[in-house]
Motif scaffolding. Structure first.
Motif, PDB file in Angstrom:
ATOM      1  N   ALA A   1       1.419   5.456   0.240  1.00 16.45           N
ATOM      2  CA  ALA A   1       0.902   6.681   0.848  1.00 16.45           C
ATOM      3  C   ALA A   1       1.855   7.806   0.491  1.00 16.45           C
ATOM      4  O   ALA A   1       3.036   7.584   0.214  1.00 16.45           O
ATOM      5  CB  ALA A   1       0.781   6.528   2.360  1.00 16.45           C
TER       6      ALA A   1
ATOM      7  N   ASP B   1      -6.144   6.336   6.328  1.00 17.21           N
ATOM      8  CA  ASP B   1      -5.443   7.541   5.866  1.00 17.21           C
ATOM      9  C   ASP B   1      -6.337   8.777   5.985  1.00 17.21           C
ATOM     10  O   ASP B   1      -5.874   9.861   6.350  1.00 17.21           O
ATOM     11  CB  ASP B   1      -4.987   7.358   4.414  1.00 17.21           C
ATOM     12  N   ARG B   2      -7.617   8.606   5.662  1.00 17.14           N
ATOM     13  CA  ARG B   2      -8.544   9.742   5.778  1.00 17.14           C
ATOM     14  C   ARG B   2      -8.715  10.157   7.237  1.00 17.14           C
ATOM     15  O   ARG B   2      -8.794  11.344   7.554  1.00 17.14           O
ATOM     16  CB  ARG B   2      -9.901   9.389   5.170  1.00 17.14           C
TER      17      ARG B   2
ATOM     18  N   TYR C   1      -1.236   2.891  15.245  1.00 16.10           N
ATOM     19  CA  TYR C   1      -2.291   3.899  15.152  1.00 16.10           C
ATOM     20  C   TYR C   1      -3.255   3.768  16.329  1.00 16.10           C
ATOM     21  O   TYR C   1      -3.530   2.654  16.810  1.00 16.10           O
ATOM     22  CB  TYR C   1      -3.066   3.751  13.843  1.00 16.10           C
TER      23      TYR C   1
ATOM     24  N   THR D   1       3.346  11.559   1.620  1.00 13.72           N
ATOM     25  CA  THR D   1       3.476  12.437   2.784  1.00 13.72           C
ATOM     26  C   THR D   1       4.346  13.647   2.461  1.00 13.72           C
ATOM     27  O   THR D   1       5.145  13.633   1.529  1.00 13.72           O
ATOM     28  CB  THR D   1       4.108  11.682   3.975  1.00 13.72           C
TER      29      THR D   1
ATOM     30  N   THR E   1       0.832  -1.192   0.000  1.00 15.48           N
ATOM     31  CA  THR E   1       0.000   0.000   0.000  1.00 15.48           C
ATOM     32  C   THR E   1       0.873   1.251   0.000  1.00 15.48           C
ATOM     33  O   THR E   1       1.820   1.369   0.786  1.00 15.48           O
ATOM     34  CB  THR E   1      -0.919   0.016   1.226  1.00 15.48           C
TER      35      THR E   1
ATOM     36  N   LYS F   1      -7.259   2.780   3.305  1.00 14.69           N
ATOM     37  CA  LYS F   1      -7.638   4.070   2.729  1.00 14.69           C
ATOM     38  C   LYS F   1      -8.454   4.893   3.722  1.00 14.69           C
ATOM     39  O   LYS F   1      -8.263   6.114   3.855  1.00 14.69           O
ATOM     40  CB  LYS F   1      -8.425   3.857   1.439  1.00 14.69           C
TER      41      LYS F   1
ATOM     42  N   THR G   1      -0.289  13.166   5.623  1.00 16.76           N
ATOM     43  CA  THR G   1      -0.279  11.923   4.848  1.00 16.76           C
ATOM     44  C   THR G   1      -1.598  11.769   4.106  1.00 16.76           C
ATOM     45  O   THR G   1      -2.676  11.986   4.697  1.00 16.76           O
ATOM     46  CB  THR G   1      -0.065  10.711   5.767  1.00 16.76           C
ATOM     47  N   PHE G   2      -1.496  11.366   2.812  1.00 18.07           N
ATOM     48  CA  PHE G   2      -2.690  11.207   1.983  1.00 18.07           C
ATOM     49  C   PHE G   2      -2.563   9.940   1.146  1.00 18.07           C
ATOM     50  O   PHE G   2      -1.448   9.503   0.812  1.00 18.07           O
ATOM     51  CB  PHE G   2      -2.876  12.435   1.083  1.00 18.07           C
ATOM     52  N   PRO G   3      -3.681   9.338   0.778  1.00 19.60           N
ATOM     53  CA  PRO G   3      -3.635   8.051   0.059  1.00 19.60           C
ATOM     54  C   PRO G   3      -3.234   8.170  -1.409  1.00 19.60           C
ATOM     55  O   PRO G   3      -2.793   7.196  -1.998  1.00 19.60           O
ATOM     56  CB  PRO G   3      -5.064   7.524   0.203  1.00 19.60           C
TER      57      PRO G   3
ATOM     58  N   ARG H   1      -0.934   8.691  14.880  1.00 20.43           N
ATOM     59  CA  ARG H   1       0.147   7.712  14.737  1.00 20.43           C
ATOM     60  C   ARG H   1       1.240   8.055  15.751  1.00 20.43           C
ATOM     61  O   ARG H   1       2.176   8.806  15.449  1.00 20.43           O
ATOM     62  CB  ARG H   1       0.709   7.731  13.321  1.00 20.43           C
TER      63      ARG H   1
END
Length: 465
Positions: A30, A183-184, A199, A32, A28, A180, A51-53, A193
């Motif tokens: 991500a 991340d949102r 998390y 940042t 996955t 996902k 951080t965004f997907p 985090r």
């Protein structure tokens, strides 16, 4: 050209945005970046990671956030709840009278009880609108969780892990869609985090909103929104929120109720009835349009018999939970010196002589307060007692029962009806002239019509027809 964490070359955008692609063990990706968002009190710079997907979302947010930081409008993530902010805001209001502050607390109580556990930055217009509906109709509005089903599942999973959940565990249970959603949640501040790959939820659980009474009037709801909006304006100035969601809520319409007043004949009837009353001077001041708090706070030192004036310099009001307190007048305009009619000055002189006699009669048991409105033993008259005595005098005088404050409306109506200008009337009452015109505009319409006749010659126009 730059390399991502996997060593693969990655093209930079046209603006060379410092966005880094990170790939987890499960594949996955991500995106940042870090930005300086301000300066700490010790002078060191404050940086924050975002951080965004997707790369597109990261680029879009980088440009927006960097622009906000440069303009000084960026709002840092802040865990302050609605209740924490409103309580601190109320405690810091030193610019208003105690009874006004008590009213503020009463109007914001439903907001604190219903929305208090939400973080201030998560508050939405829909949340405030739902509170308005609940207060008016007494039933809650069912709202869909806009975070989405998968995000709610991620939060529930995080809360089930006291020490936080590992990235791999989240992926194993909830799959790629769960990552996902994670991340949102991190981007919105609902998930944190604390360590690499671990998390936690920022709040232990969604706020449990207690039931609050409904079926209140539209005026009560509007007062709540006005005060809440004022508080959120301060939150914007402090950089805690970017917008005032309470101002975006449509306010319910307030039904207009015609105020109750006495006619000049009824006011004269009441005046004649109380002429020989012990408190005749106080009742005449009431008929002159002074507020109850102004009369009960009036001191003999505020009465100048040489210049025939009465100065309004303080007021006595009831503060719920505290009692009767003495303080400044209601507003700056309330502080004024009024030239009094001879009838009121004569009544005041008579009352001062009577109090001197009562002082001799009670001796050391007499209460020295320096106030005009006192009982026979010199103790100050309580506000609720003054209102109750007024109601009894009105009934015995045979005039319609109206509120004590409505006598003030009566005075304003009589002044305007007699041709006194709106500005002079406002100064006499200690009002803003704009409020005087808005509240008593129907009385002033005749004066405006007369002005139109003088300017345009309405009588002659009628003859020409």
């Amino acid at each position: 050209m730059t390399n991502d964490t996997d060593g693969a070359p990655m093209k930079r955008g046209r603006r060379a945005e410092p966005i880094t692609r990170r790939t987890a063990k499960n594949g996955t990706a991500a995106y940042t970046f870090q930005l300086d968002i301000g300066v700490r009190p010790d002078g060191s710079r404050e940086r924050q990671r975002f951080t965004f997907p997707t790369l597109a979302q990261a680029r879009r947010e980088y440009r927006r956030i960097s622009t906000d930081v440069a303009a000084g409008t960026f709002v840092k993530r802040n865990p302050t709840t609605v209740a924490e902010f409103l309580i601190a805001w109320l405690d810091g209001r030193r610019d208003i009278r105690p009874n006004t502050l008590a009213g503020y607390r009463n109007h914001l109580k439903p907001v604190i009880e219903h929305l208090g556990e939400m973080t201030l930055q998560r508050l939405r217009t829909a949340d405030v609108d739902a509170l308005v509906t609940l207060r008016l109709e007494g039933k809650p509005v069912a709202q869909r969780d806009k975070r989405g089903r998968r995000a709610a599942e991620v939060l529930a999973f995080l809360r089930s892990q006291p020490d936080g959940a590992q990235f791999a565990d989240i992926y194993a249970v909830l799959g790629n869609s769960g990552i996902k959603a994670l991340d949102r949640l991190v981007a919105s501040g609902e998930a944190l985090r604390p360590a690499r790959g671990r998390y936690v939820a920022s709040q232990p659980a969604d706020p449990q909103r207690p039931k609050i009474p409904g079926g209140v009037t539209a005026r009560t709801v509007v007062s709540m929104l006005v005060i809440f909006s004022a508080a959120l304006d301060d939150a914007m100035r402090q950089g805690l929120v970017t917008r005032n969601v309470a101002r975006m809520v449509k306010r319910p319409a307030i039904k207009h109720h015609e105020m109750a007043t006495w006619t000049p004949e009824q006011a004269t009837q009441f005046r004649d009835h109380v002429r020989d009353d012990r408190l005749a001077a106080c009742w005449l001041l009431t008929l002159a349009g002074l507020r109850r708090s102004e009369i009960l706070g009036l001191r003999w030192s505020d009465v100048d018999f040489d210049s025939d004036t009465v100065s309004v310099a303080q007021g006595r009001v009831v503060v719920p939970g505290v009692g009767t307190v003495t303080g400044d007048p209601k507003s700056k305009r309330s502080r004024r010196a009024l030239p009094m009619p001879m009838e009121i000055l004569t009544a005041l002189r008579k009352f001062r002589v009577q109090q001197a006699s009562e002082r001799l009669s009670f001796g050391s048991a007499y209460h020295e307060s320096g106030l005009v409105a006192v009982n026979e033993d010199g103790s100050p008259i309580r506000p609720e007692t003054y209102s109750a005595e007024f109601a009894l005098r009105s009934k015995s005088a045979g005039v319609p029962a109206i509120r004590l404050h409505d006598v003030r409306h009566t005075a304003a109506t009589m002044l305007l009806d007699a041709g006194t200008t709106a500005i002079a009337t406002a100064k006499w009452l200690g009002h803003d002239p704009a409020i005087t015109l808005r509240v008593y505009g129907h009385v002033y319409d005749d004066a405006l019509a007369a002005a139109g006749d003088a300017l345009l010659g309405r009588t002659r126009a009628t003859e020409l027809r």
